[in-house]
Design an enzyme around this catalytic site. Structure first.
Site, PDB file in Angstrom:
ATOM      1  N   LYS A   1      51.269   4.093  35.834  1.00  0.00           N
ATOM      2  CA  LYS A   1      52.153   2.931  35.723  1.00  0.00           C
ATOM      3  C   LYS A   1      51.575   1.912  34.745  1.00  0.00           C
ATOM      4  O   LYS A   1      52.276   1.393  33.872  1.00  0.00           O
ATOM      5  CB  LYS A   1      52.351   2.301  37.094  1.00  0.00           C
TER       6      LYS A   1
ATOM      7  N   ARG B   1      51.386  -3.856  42.512  1.00  0.00           N
ATOM      8  CA  ARG B   1      51.848  -2.487  42.733  1.00  0.00           C
ATOM      9  C   ARG B   1      50.728  -1.493  42.449  1.00  0.00           C
ATOM     10  O   ARG B   1      49.894  -1.701  41.580  1.00  0.00           O
ATOM     11  CB  ARG B   1      53.026  -2.145  41.809  1.00  0.00           C
TER      12      ARG B   1
ATOM     13  N   GLY C   1      56.362   6.459  46.446  1.00  0.00           N
ATOM     14  CA  GLY C   1      56.488   6.073  47.850  1.00  0.00           C
ATOM     15  C   GLY C   1      55.239   6.246  48.681  1.00  0.00           C
ATOM     16  O   GLY C   1      55.211   5.885  49.849  1.00  0.00           O
TER      17      GLY C   1
ATOM     18  N   MET D   1      52.081   4.978  48.089  1.00  0.00           N
ATOM     19  CA  MET D   1      51.172   3.836  48.172  1.00  0.00           C
ATOM     20  C   MET D   1      51.982   2.536  48.157  1.00  0.00           C
ATOM     21  O   MET D   1      53.198   2.548  48.114  1.00  0.00           O
ATOM     22  CB  MET D   1      50.136   3.909  47.062  1.00  0.00           C
TER      23      MET D   1
ATOM     24  N   ARG E   1      58.191   6.322  33.742  1.00  0.00           N
ATOM     25  CA  ARG E   1      57.283   7.455  33.970  1.00  0.00           C
ATOM     26  C   ARG E   1      58.096   8.730  33.792  1.00  0.00           C
ATOM     27  O   ARG E   1      59.336   8.692  33.867  1.00  0.00           O
ATOM     28  CB  ARG E   1      56.688   7.409  35.383  1.00  0.00           C
TER      29      ARG E   1
ATOM     30  N   HIS F   1      63.855   6.997  49.221  1.00  0.00           N
ATOM     31  CA  HIS F   1      62.611   7.740  49.480  1.00  0.00           C
ATOM     32  C   HIS F   1      62.909   9.200  49.799  1.00  0.00           C
ATOM     33  O   HIS F   1      62.292  10.115  49.256  1.00  0.00           O
ATOM     34  CB  HIS F   1      61.849   7.083  50.632  1.00  0.00           C
TER      35      HIS F   1
ATOM     36  N   SER G   1      41.670  47.559  42.486  1.00  0.00           N
ATOM     37  CA  SER G   1      42.480  46.402  42.863  1.00  0.00           C
ATOM     38  C   SER G   1      41.612  45.529  43.753  1.00  0.00           C
ATOM     39  O   SER G   1      41.129  45.983  44.796  1.00  0.00           O
ATOM     40  CB  SER G   1      43.740  46.842  43.612  1.00  0.00           C
TER      41      SER G   1
ATOM     42  N   CYS H   1      45.388  41.998  44.444  1.00  0.00           N
ATOM     43  CA  CYS H   1      46.591  42.172  45.274  1.00  0.00           C
ATOM     44  C   CYS H   1      46.560  41.313  46.535  1.00  0.00           C
ATOM     45  O   CYS H   1      47.360  41.506  47.432  1.00  0.00           O
ATOM     46  CB  CYS H   1      46.776  43.639  45.655  1.00  0.00           C
TER      47      CYS H   1
ATOM     48  N   TYR I   1      46.512  43.023  35.675  1.00  0.00           N
ATOM     49  CA  TYR I   1      47.689  42.574  36.422  1.00  0.00           C
ATOM     50  C   TYR I   1      47.267  41.755  37.637  1.00  0.00           C
ATOM     51  O   TYR I   1      46.114  41.781  38.080  1.00  0.00           O
ATOM     52  CB  TYR I   1      48.548  43.763  36.879  1.00  0.00           C
TER      53      TYR I   1
END
Length: 875
Positions: free
Chosen positions: A21, A91, A100, A102, A335, A454, A763, A830, A850
């Site tokens: 912010k 803030r 929402g 803090m 933001r 909210h 694997s 896996c 993979y």
């Protein structure tokens, strides 16, 4: 050390110090946009506060008041002054957006004297009193931690007493009485008068925002979103502008694109004669941003231009807060906006087409786990035709949800702990304290609040279906019932269905359907496939799972757990007969009845995965999971096997193990009972031959589990090869197959060169490898791991994300050793780690071929693999 920065001293790249912010307020200031000026107390000051045992140092305090003096010069006003008072807002502003989670306090610097001065200066007594009333209420809640309900209750009670519904209908004398009652309540609860010293108010407010970094709700949000604790939060102190001075003022929240659908159109809400908290708190139902064009056209036109500037500057959809004071527009925040996955993909694809970002930037923008929102059911349109819509609210977060109704966070958590899976949370309006219940719930329904309330913002961020502002319903939380205008009721535990795309509510079950990958989603996933190098396979035990996974882009089956095929009642009976059989003949008879089930299942898997590899793991059950527990089950087995009941009972007792996860399972079963390996080999290869005759191309790969020594593997592989040769002679036909192993024992990792000399693929079974490396039981670890997080021994659950320093090191050693003796060996994982972003990034770095994960995580893994490849190329 510098701890406090004016907005003119920062920019958007200083997020680590100024928080998101603060950095964006500084950036908007540098762009020349109308931003009320102020300063930011840095995240470093927050960390210093915690290091100093929750104390703000003299140095930080001195810098705060130095910047306050500068702000007084800029505004021409004085903090706490009788003649020309400066009021400020305080803030929070963490590095990552935490909507929402803090705290915020408005109108700091107000006291009895300043209130009178402001009333006279503005010639608007009601506005001054309303601002003072808000300060007392917020300060009591946020700074002093007093029960929010005490002040809200007083406010609602007084409105009823004077016969008004809206707070805007209260007269100045009404507000004076509320302030008097608030101050009395503060004195009763705190034991001292409400503070009149503005400087004390300011420092206490800064402390309160720092403290809000460590509230339960903030900790929960950080854990859910992988936000490190050590980041801390910044605090933004900003000169107040007022949306509550009358009908020429207002406040609002707006997105540059629709955060639910991604449509390129301003999406927001505003309230006339209100302060910012009124919009997000859902206390009054706001107006659509479009209506601002009619009420204040010059403000709307300026706002449109600013929105366009900010989106092009940040190259992303923006979420902004604004205030209009006497027809002058001010920007309070911007933001990158939270959005649903559906909206995120549409925005990313559209912005690539608009030339605003590249494909790789688009791929990096979407959090892989957010795709989960697109991979779950929607309502069946045919079933919907026979259902009655009992109420319609705002379509706040898309998707469909059906579940049992609960009215509080506590009830949701308890129901979930009791085994209820599908839960809908219903509230008048949600607050940050509800975060734990919201995370569990399949859907959220609120009676009050708009599209930026909210409930709506948090639900969209989580990918949870939400219908908000459903004002035709009455929620009676104390009696745990909701009612419609027509008197229809629904009680706790009964079924309710929500359509987050239309806002419709149904007091009954509605059938859900699986989703489809198409349109922008398909385009986006194709971009991901174009850049990733890791293959994505699936853990699938049934043809249905395989079908779903292939639709989601799976490139084969990385794990078929054959023991999972036996939980059907008829199958488990024969499986138990095989386990308990007193002789080889009886065991082979039981196996002969199991073989057709296995063969049929394998045929289904090969058919769904035509021309793709299918890794079938031989039986790896901890036997205790399959043993009969009831006397009736044991007697049925005794009758079937022609033995005495006591024999069965004694056999069951003898097979019970003290530590079954390290007991008689995996390849150890095949060593003791070679006939099991023979049966499974025959089932796999007969199935492959059968589907081959139908024009299917099967690619069977047999995996031997729980190998710790190369001799174990050679023993089982010899059984497989002999049985295969006999079968091929019988059938007069053959298929190619591979035999590999699951590396899940630390000893196997350091023996990988010897094992790889005879195994064609590895694997990594990261679930078992993790528990055996740590010496944790994965079934019991949850009982104590919370203490490890609380005491900062662990940051993450090693069963959720691969422990790179321990388990990862073993995998690295293993892969290097294996490739030295067999360069073309196929390596994959896996465990469920195969669908987790950080684990996939590690596997990509390791050079695995993979990863394999559950069906609904396949698209998530595809995107995570693409992001890993992009990041690797950058480095």
């Amino acid at each position: 050390m510098k701890y406090v920065y004016s907005f003119k001293e920062g920019n958007k790249d200083m997020r680590e110090i100024l928080g998101g912010k603060g950095a964006n307020l500084a950036e908007m200031t540098s762009l020349g946009l109308p931003v009320p000026q102020g300063f930011t107390v840095s995240t470093e000051a927050c960390n210093d506060y915690y290091k100093n045992n929750l104390t703000i140092s003299d140095e930080v305090t001195s810098q705060i008041f130095e910047k306050l003096s500068e702000l007084e010069e800029i505004t021409g006003k004085k903090f706490g002054d009788r003649e020309n008072p400066l009021l400020v807002s305080v803030r929070s502003g963490a590095r990552a957006s935490m909507p929402g989670m803090m705290d915020t306090i408005l109108n700091l610097g107000m006291n009895s004297v300043v209130c009178e001065s402001l009333a006279n200066k503005t010639n608007n007594r009601r506005f001054a009193l309303d601002s003072y009333r808000r300060l007392i209420q917020m300060y009591s809640d946020v700074v002093m931690g007093l029960p929010k309900g005490s002040f809200e209750g007083l406010f609602d009670e007084y409105k009823k007493e004077v016969g008004v519904e809206l707070d805007t209908e209260l007269s100045p004398s009404n507000l004076e009485e509320i302030i008097r009652r608030y101050k009395n309540e503060y004195l009763r609860l705190v034991g001292e008068e409400f503070p009149e010293d503005p400087r004390k108010q300011l420092i206490e407010a800064v402390k309160a925002v720092f403290r809000s970094w460590n509230t339960d709700r903030a900790k929960t949000y950080r854990k859910l979103n992988d936000i490190p604790e050590e980041w801390g939060t910044a605090v933004n102190v900003q000169s107040m502008v007022y949306g509550n001075t009358g009908d020429n003022s207002g406040t609002g929240v707006c997105f540059t694109r629709n955060p639910a659908t991604g449509e390129k159109k301003l999406f927001g809400e505003f309230l006339i004669n209100a302060q910012g908290e009124d919009v997000v708190a859902g206390i009054r139902t706001p107006e659509s941003i479009d209506k601002l064009k009619d009420i204040m056209p010059e403000c709307y036109e300026e706002f449109e231009r600013i929105c366009d500037t900010l989106e092009k500057h940040y190259k992303d959809m923006q979420d902004m807060e604004f205030t209009i004071e006497d027809r002058k527009l001010y920007m309070l925040q911007t933001r990158n906006g939270k959005r649903t996955a559906k909206a995120g993909i549409k925005i990313a694809v559209d912005q690539v087409r608009e030339g605003l970002i590249t494909r790789n930037e688009a791929l990096l923008r979407i959090e892989p786990k957010d795709l989960d929102q697109l991979l779950h059911p929607v309502f069946d349109e045919n079933d919907l035709k026979s259902k009655k819509v009992v109420a319609t609210g705002l379509a706040a977060s898309p998707g469909a949800a059906c579940g049992r109704l609960y009215f509080s966070k506590e009830d949701v958590v308890k129901a979930h702990d009791d085994g209820v899976e599908d839960i809908i949370l219903v509230r008048e309006e949600t607050s940050p304290e509800d975060i734990e219940g919201m995370n569990i719930a399949r859907g959220i329904l609120t009676v009050r609040g708009g599209m930026t309330s909210h409930a709506a913002v948090v639900a969209r961020g989580m990918g949870t279906t939400c219908v908000s502002g459903c004002s035709s319903l009455v929620v009676d939380s104390s009696n745990k019932v909701i009612r419609t205008e027509n008197g229809e009721t629904l009680r706790e535990g009964e079924y309710i269905s929500l359509d987050g795309s239309t806002g419709n509510v149904y007091f009954e079950k509605v059938k859900l359907l699986d989703p489809e990958i198409s349109g922008d989603f398909e385009t986006f996933m194709q971009w991901a496939d174009d850049v990733r190098s890791l293959e994505i396979r699936v853990n699938a035990d049934t043809p249905r799972d395989a079908k779903v996974a292939r639709k989601f882009g799976a490139q084969g089956i990385g794990l078929c757990r054959t023991e999972h095929m036996f939980f059907d009642e008829e199958r488990i009976f024969n499986f138990r007969r095989m386990i308990i059989a007193p002789t080889l003949e009886k065991r082979e008879e039981a196996l002969s009845k199991i073989l057709p089930y296995q063969r049929e299942d394998f045929e289904g898997l090969f058919t769904e995965m035509d021309n793709l590899p299918v890794i079938i793991r031989f039986l790896d059950p901890p036997l205790h999971e399959f043993l009969p527990k009831k006397e009736s089950e044991m007697r049925d087995l005794a009758d079937s096997l022609g033995v005495e009941y006591n024999f069965i009972k004694e056999k069951v007792n003898s097979l019970k193990e003290f530590n079954p996860m390290m007991g008689h399972r995996g390849c150890r079963l095949d060593v003791t009972y070679p006939e099991i390996a023979r049966m499974q080999t025959r089932a796999v290869l007969e199935a492959a031959i059968n589907v081959k005759k139908k024009g299917i191309t099967p690619i069977p790969e047999i995996m031997v589990p729980l190998i710790g020594d190369v001799k174990e593997f050679l023993f089982v592989k010899a059984i497989i090869d002999v049985e295969a040769e006999e079968l091929f002679k019988e059938k007069g036909e053959s298929v190619e197959y591979k035999v590999g192993t699951m590396i899940e024992i630390p000893r196997a990792c350091v023996e990988s060169d010897r094992i790889a000399s005879v195994a064609e693929f590895f694997s990594y079974g990261t679930n078992d490898l993790t528990q055996l490396t740590y010496g944790f039981s994965r079934d019991d670890a949850s009982k104590f791991l919370k203490d490890y997080y609380d005491k900062k021994i662990f940051d993450t659950d090693p069963f959720q994300s691969i422990d790179v320093n321990g388990v990862g090191k073993l995998m690295s050693i293993s892969s290097i050793m294996a490739r030295k003796v067999r360069p073309d060996i196929s390596l994959g994982i896996c465990g469920e780690h195969g669908g987790e972003k950080k684990s996939i990034e590690f596997c990509n770095k390791l050079g695995l071929n993979y990863v394999s994960c559950s069906p609904y995580r396949v698209p998530i893994a595809r995107l995570a693999a693409a992001q890993a490849a992009i990041k690797a190329r950058k480095n």
